[in-house]
Design an enzyme around this catalytic site. Structure first.
Site, PDB file in Angstrom:
ATOM      1  CG  HIS A  41      -0.188  -3.704  -4.545  1.00 29.32           C
ATOM      2  ND1 HIS A  41      -1.119  -2.806  -4.711  1.00 29.32           N
ATOM      3  CD2 HIS A  41       0.369  -4.258  -5.462  1.00 29.32           C
ATOM      4  CE1 HIS A  41      -1.625  -3.373  -6.255  1.00 29.32           C
ATOM      5  NE2 HIS A  41      -0.669  -4.041  -5.922  1.00 29.32           N
ATOM      6  CG  ASN A  88      -5.744  -4.517  -8.281  1.00 28.21           C
ATOM      7  OD1 ASN A  88      -5.833  -4.602  -9.218  1.00 28.21           O
ATOM      8  ND2 ASN A  88      -4.443  -5.077  -6.531  1.00 28.21           N
TER       9      ASN A  88
END
Length: 288
Positions: free
Chosen positions: A137, A187
């Site tokens: 990511h 996140n």
């Protein structure tokens, strides 16, 4: 190393740029060759700004661009050592990509997803070999942000993890490791904050400007959460929050109704010219 990047939008182009900048040969694809070529053109424009600002020489920019080759379809990834998927944050789209590109990869190639929230173990079911599948990511904008989250699926091998960690460090990025839980690290923390800021806006707790300024200065963040949501893309934020909600069943992740409304209206942020701010002028203007 030959690196394949699937998706030539903002994230994919950024991954292609930093990979080529580290000396790797990059194959860049999208839904068609024209989109892939447009992604490379965007990289060229970004490099042009760096040259104009004397942060890069023209020779280095030309060399970097020369290492990026737009390709028309997944068959071009046959020689790739590592393929990174950077498509939209929709599981069905990603799984279809993995099934397609997996038909062309070598027996040693690693397949990675730039997903920001979808479980890696589940996505690996669509890969040719779950042992050679991993979450990698990146953060937007990729050339600027110094972090990569690595997410190991249940079947990800030690060799795959070591090779991808080495690749990431070779890009000059800091690496953090997250377990395969919804939202991973960043996140899992960030999206509830953005969602709560939109709840506060929708409930009239404060104006959009005061929410952003309050969080920016009070939390010492570089930008407020509503501005950041526009940069990320409200549609992407909503998809991630829905993954958190469905993956945990925890009502604290329920999407803010106002966020859903903006996405339904197509006002998804800077990339669309309008989100909570109007981005069509030289400076963003609040729309509420």
């Amino acid at each position: 190393m030959i690196v394949g990047v699937i998706g030539a939008g903002q994230m994919g182009a950024g991954i292609a740029q930093v990979s080529a900048g580290a000396g790797h040969d990059v194959l860049l694809s999208d839904i068609d060759l024209a989109r892939a070529e447009a992604g490379k053109a965007g990289i060229a424009k970004a490099l042009g700004r760096l040259v104009a600002e004397e942060k890069m020489t023209q020779g280095d920019a030309d060399a970097l661009l020369g290492r990026i080759t737009p390709v028309a379809d997944h068959s071009a990834f046959a020689p790739a050592d590592l393929v990174i998927e950077a498509a939209t944050e929709r599981e069905e789209i990603k799984r279809a990509i993995f099934a397609s590109v997996g038909q062309h990869l070598s027996a040693t190639a690693i397949l990675a997803s730039n997903t920001s929230s979808i479980p890696i173990t589940r996505l690996a079911q669509a890969a040719p070999d779950p042992a050679r599948f991993i979450g990698v990511h990146f953060f937007n904008p990729v050339p600027v942000m110094g972090l990569i989250e690595l997410i190991r699926g249940l079947a990800t091998s030690d060799d795959t993890l070591a090779k991808v960690e080495g690749f990431g460090r070779g890009l000059g990025k800091e690496i953090v490791h997250a377990n395969d839980a919804p939202g991973f690290i960043v996140n899992r923390v960030l999206m509830p904050m953005i969602n709560e800021a939109v709840f506060a806006l929708g409930e009239g707790v404060a104006t959009m400007q005061d929410i952003d300024v309050g969080c920016r200065l009070g939390l010492n963040h570089p930008m407020g959460p509503i501005t950041l949501a526009d940069f990320i893309g409200l549609d992407t934020c909503l998809e991630i929050i829905r993954v958190l909600y469905s993956g945990t069943g925890d009502p604290k992740f329920r999407p803010a109704p106002l966020l859903v409304q903006y996405v339904d209206a197509g006002w998804v942020g800077k990339k669309a010219g309008r989100g909570f701010y109007d981005w069509t002028g030289s400076e963003p203007v609040p729309t509420r």
